[in-house]
Design a protein around this motif. Structure first.
Motif, PDB file in Angstrom:
ATOM      1  N   ASP A   1       0.875  -1.205   0.104  1.00  0.00           N
ATOM      2  CA  ASP A   1       0.142  -0.052  -0.046  1.00  0.00           C
ATOM      3  C   ASP A   1       0.959   1.144  -0.133  1.00  0.00           C
ATOM      4  O   ASP A   1       0.239   2.256  -0.678  1.00  0.00           O
ATOM      5  N   THR A   2       1.986   1.250   0.834  1.00  0.00           N
ATOM      6  CA  THR A   2       2.918   2.335   0.812  1.00  0.00           C
ATOM      7  C   THR A   2       3.469   2.529  -0.568  1.00  0.00           C
ATOM      8  O   THR A   2       3.600   3.613  -1.007  1.00  0.00           O
ATOM      9  N   LEU A   3       3.985   1.412  -1.000  1.00  0.00           N
ATOM     10  CA  LEU A   3       4.759   1.797  -2.519  1.00  0.00           C
ATOM     11  C   LEU A   3       3.663   2.174  -3.632  1.00  0.00           C
ATOM     12  O   LEU A   3       4.118   2.982  -4.461  1.00  0.00           O
ATOM     13  N   ARG A   4       2.188   1.699  -3.388  1.00  0.00           N
ATOM     14  CA  ARG A   4       1.194   2.137  -4.394  1.00  0.00           C
ATOM     15  C   ARG A   4       0.987   3.556  -4.149  1.00  0.00           C
ATOM     16  O   ARG A   4       0.595   4.431  -5.592  1.00  0.00           O
ATOM     17  N   GLU A   5       1.341   4.495  -3.440  1.00  0.00           N
ATOM     18  CA  GLU A   5       1.085   5.725  -3.237  1.00  0.00           C
ATOM     19  C   GLU A   5       2.113   6.525  -4.397  1.00  0.00           C
ATOM     20  O   GLU A   5       1.898   7.693  -4.642  1.00  0.00           O
ATOM     21  N   SER A   6       3.225   5.891  -4.688  1.00  0.00           N
ATOM     22  CA  SER A   6       4.128   6.569  -5.880  1.00  0.00           C
ATOM     23  C   SER A   6       3.880   6.045  -7.073  1.00  0.00           C
ATOM     24  O   SER A   6       4.670   6.662  -7.999  1.00  0.00           O
ATOM     25  N   ALA A   7       2.950   5.167  -7.251  1.00  0.00           N
ATOM     26  CA  ALA A   7       2.724   4.944  -8.782  1.00  0.00           C
ATOM     27  C   ALA A   7       1.706   5.647  -9.257  1.00  0.00           C
ATOM     28  O   ALA A   7       0.793   6.415  -9.228  1.00  0.00           O
ATOM     29  N   VAL A   8       1.931   5.457 -10.773  1.00  0.00           N
ATOM     30  CA  VAL A   8       0.939   6.118 -11.770  1.00  0.00           C
ATOM     31  C   VAL A   8       0.295   5.134 -12.611  1.00  0.00           C
ATOM     32  O   VAL A   8       0.603   4.048 -12.735  1.00  0.00           O
ATOM     33  N   TYR A   9      -0.965   5.626 -13.205  1.00  0.00           N
ATOM     34  CA  TYR A   9      -1.846   4.412 -13.577  1.00  0.00           C
ATOM     35  C   TYR A   9      -2.260   5.189 -15.063  1.00  0.00           C
ATOM     36  O   TYR A   9      -1.957   6.362 -15.156  1.00  0.00           O
ATOM     37  N   GLY A  10      -3.053   4.058 -15.883  1.00  0.00           N
ATOM     38  CA  GLY A  10      -3.637   4.722 -17.067  1.00  0.00           C
ATOM     39  C   GLY A  10      -2.819   5.243 -18.063  1.00  0.00           C
ATOM     40  O   GLY A  10      -1.711   4.768 -18.218  1.00  0.00           O
ATOM     41  N   ALA A  11      -3.276   6.410 -18.300  1.00  0.00           N
ATOM     42  CA  ALA A  11      -2.256   7.252 -19.585  1.00  0.00           C
ATOM     43  C   ALA A  11      -0.951   7.725 -19.055  1.00  0.00           C
ATOM     44  O   ALA A  11      -0.091   7.595 -19.666  1.00  0.00           O
ATOM     45  N   ASP A  12      -1.041   7.880 -17.583  1.00  0.00           N
ATOM     46  CA  ASP A  12       0.155   8.320 -17.180  1.00  0.00           C
ATOM     47  C   ASP A  12       1.319   7.233 -16.956  1.00  0.00           C
ATOM     48  O   ASP A  12       2.764   7.441 -17.320  1.00  0.00           O
TER      49      ASP A  12
END
Length: 283
Positions: free
Chosen positions: A257-268
Motif C-alpha cells: 500500500d505504501t509503494l502504491r502511493e508513488s505509482a501512476v496509472y492509466g495514461a500516465d
C-alpha cells in the motif's frame, strides 16, 4: 536469515546432538561420528550448532551413524517443516526451473486477488515468452541449474491464463527501473514493453508504474507477491520465502500500500512505458 528459520535449524541441531550423545552402543564424540560418516568434524559441529542446514541424506546418515535409523523420519519431518517456508534455490532448482513454476501455478490457481511488486524485472504473469526465456537462462547460469528452459517458459505462460478468468484481479506495481533493465536483447525488451502497455485497461489487471522520478516513502526493495491475503511469496538470492503468518502478510500488505502511493496509472503509466521504449530503441 529469518529468526524463525534459524531457531528451527538450531532446534534440529540440538536434536542431532541428543541422538549422538544417546547412541545405543554408547556416547559418541563429534570426531568419532565424523570418522564413522566420512565427514569433517567441523560439519558435525556446524549441523549441531545450527550453522549449516542438513540435507535429507545428511539426516539419514546421521540416524544410521548413531545407531538410531528409526529416528530418520522424525528428523526429516523437522527439516521439511522449516524448509516449507524457506525454499532454498539450491534445493528447488536441483530438478530444474519447471517444477518451481508448476508449484507457483498451483498457488495462483487457488487465488482470486493477487498483489505484486517487482523492482527489477517485469512480473512473470505479464512476461512474453522470449523475455521469460532470457530470465530463466540468466538464473540457470547463475545457479548452475538444469537447463529446462522451454518447459519452464511453457509453465509460466500457462499461468497467464489466470488473467482471462472472470472474477480474478491482479494489482501489480512495477518500478520503472525494471522496464529499463537489459536482461534480454533490446528487441525482446521492446516487445515486452508492448505487452506491458497492452494490459492497461484490462478489467482483470490494475498496472501501476512507479517512475524513477517519483518520491518514495520507502526504498524500492525486493519483489514480492501477496495471494488472497493468505500467502506472501518473496525472493532473495539464497531462497524463495513462502510466508503465511497473518502478521507477516499484514506487514507486506502495508508495504504494498505504501509503494502504491508513488505509482501512476492509466495514461500516465502509458507515458512512462513509451518513454522507456524510446530509450530502448536508441540502444
Amino acid at each position: 536469515m529469518s529468526t524463525d528459520y534459524q531457531r528451527a535449524r538450531e532446534a534440529l541441531g540440538t536434536r542431532l546432538k541428543e541422538l549422538r550423545l544417546q547412541a545405543p552402543a554408547g556416547r559418541l564424540t563429534g570426531t568419532q561420528l565424523a570418522e564413522r560418516l566420512g565427514w569433517t568434524h567441523s560439519k558435525v559441529y556446524k549441523l549441531e550448532g545450527g550453522r549449516q542446514t542438513a540435507t535429507t541424506d545428511d539426516l539419514r546418515a546421521w540416524a544410521e551413524g548413531v545407531g538410531q535409523p528409526r529416528d530418520f523420519e522424525e528428523l526429516d519431518a523437522r527439516l521439511k517443516g522449516f524448509e516449507s517456508h524457506i525454499r532454498s534455490w539450491r534445493r528447488q532448482l536441483a530438478a530444474g526451473h519447471r517444477p518451481v513454476q508448476d508449484n507457483w501455478n498451483l498457488e495462483v490457481d487457488r487465488s482470486t486477488v493477487i498483489r505484486a511488486w517487482e523492482e527489477s524485472v517485469v512480473p512473470g504473469m505479464l512476461q512474453t515468452a522470449d523475455y521469460a526465456r532470457a530470465i530463466f537462462l540468466r538464473y540457470a547460469e547463475l545457479y548452475g541449474s538444469t537447463h529446462d528452459t522451454d518447459d519452464a517458459v511453457r509453465s509460466r505462460m500457462r499461468r497467464q491464463e489466470w488473467l482471462y478468468a472472470a472474477g480474478h484481479r491482479l494489482h501489480v506495481l512495477v518500478w520503472e527501473a525494471a522496464l529499463h533493465a537489459l536482461v534480454c536483447p533490446p528487441s525482446v525488451l521492446t516487445a515486452q514493453l508492448d505487452r506491458i502497455a497492452g494490459v492497461i485497461g484490462m478489467d482483470t489487471v490494475e498496472l501501476g508504474i512507479v517512475p524513477l522520478s517519483a518520491s518514495l516513502r520507502i526504498p524500492a526493495a525486493n519483489g514480492f507477491w501477496i495471494l488472497d491475503e493468505r500467502l506472501v511469496i518473496a525472493e532473495d538470492w539464497h531462497a524463495e520465502l513462502w510466508l503465511d503468518d497473518a502478521a507477516i502478510v499484514a506487514s507486506y500488505l502495508h508495504v504494498w500500500d505504501t509503494l502504491r502511493e508513488s505509482a501512476v496509472y492509466g495514461a500516465d503509466a502509458q507515458n512512462v512505458i513509451m518513454r522507456v521504449q524510446r530509450s530502448v530503441r536508441a540502444y
